[in-house]
Enzyme design. Structure first.
Site, PDB file in Angstrom:
ATOM      1  N   ARG A  83      12.536  -5.369  -9.140  1.00 19.86           N
ATOM      2  CA  ARG A  83      11.096  -5.598  -9.071  1.00 19.86           C
ATOM      3  C   ARG A  83      10.659  -6.573 -10.156  1.00 19.86           C
ATOM      4  NH1 ARG A  83       5.814  -1.709  -8.714  1.00 19.86           N
ATOM      5  NH2 ARG A  83       4.437  -3.421  -8.151  1.00 19.86           N
ATOM      6  N   ARG A  94       7.345  -4.652  -1.967  1.00 17.53           N
ATOM      7  CA  ARG A  94       8.123  -4.494  -3.195  1.00 17.53           C
ATOM      8  C   ARG A  94       9.334  -3.609  -2.919  1.00 17.53           C
ATOM      9  NH1 ARG A  94       3.114  -1.255  -5.341  1.00 17.53           N
ATOM     10  NH2 ARG A  94       2.247  -2.913  -4.116  1.00 17.53           N
ATOM     11  N   ASP A  97       8.427   0.915  -6.522  1.00 26.89           N
ATOM     12  CA  ASP A  97       7.218   1.094  -7.325  1.00 26.89           C
ATOM     13  C   ASP A  97       7.286   2.508  -7.880  1.00 26.89           C
ATOM     14  OD1 ASP A  97       4.641   0.621  -8.397  1.00 26.89           O
ATOM     15  OD2 ASP A  97       3.700   1.575  -6.673  1.00 26.89           O
ATOM     16  N   ASP A  99       5.024   5.117 -10.200  1.00 29.53           N
ATOM     17  CA  ASP A  99       3.729   5.360 -10.832  1.00 29.53           C
ATOM     18  C   ASP A  99       3.708   6.722 -11.497  1.00 29.53           C
ATOM     19  OD1 ASP A  99       2.432   2.979 -10.082  1.00 29.53           O
ATOM     20  OD2 ASP A  99       1.852   3.811  -8.145  1.00 29.53           O
TER      21      ASP A  99
END
Length: 169
Positions: A83, A94, A97, A99
């Site tokens: 990434r 992407r 990810d 988070d």
């Protein structure tokens, strides 16, 4: 150790393999201990709609890392899996990810780190996997399961467990 919730997703390349690798890299068993992993969920894109579906999952972890250290680890894992945030559009395609959703009951509001995640209660693609492993976790006075029940969940599909890889002899 502190309890925390993490969301992972991606929609480029061998996504489920990448997610498995991300979980293994992120959860080292010392500083970050995996306590629960949701199923994988196929979810429609959000934000930029003209892109492939995503695969999302959530983790419950116990960690000795402070929030900033956990964020640094998440971003290092993202980089190691291809990434490059600087070269991708916001909410665009992407490979991975990661988070931070919540870190115990801590509230942080800094330019690059907000906890709990400011938009998680609006996103069924986060709450569907999260409700599987932490339906009673409370964010901003709202139970995760109750927040999910208020959202449109069309297009979200719980995926069957991936078959384990067999070695070739």
């Amino acid at each position: 150790m502190t309890d925390a919730l993490i969301a992972l997703g991606g929609n480029i390349g061998p996504v489920r393999d990448t997610l498995d690798r991300a979980v293994a890299l992120f959860c080292d068993g010392r500083d970050v201990v995996l306590t629960a992993r949701s199923s994988d969920y196929r979810t429609p894109p959000w934000g930029l709609l003209d892109q492939p579906d995503f695969v999302n999952l959530c983790l419950a972890i116990a960690t000795t890392l402070p929030p900033r250290g956990l964020l640094d680890r998440a971003q290092a894992v993202e980089r190691s899996l291809g990434r490059d945030r600087a070269k991708e559009p916001r909410w665009g395609p992407r490979p991975i990810d990661i988070d931070l959703l919540a870190y115990d009951a801590l509230a942080i509001n800094e330019p690059d780190l907000t906890l709990p995640h400011p938009r998680m209660l609006e996103r069924a693609f986060v709450l569907a996997p999260l409700a599987e492993i932490a339906p009673d976790w409370t964010i901003a006075g709202v139970r995760v399961g109750d927040a999910l029940a208020k959202l449109d969940q069309r297009g979200i599909e719980r995926l069957p467990r991936a078959a384990p890889m067999r070695s070739v002899e």
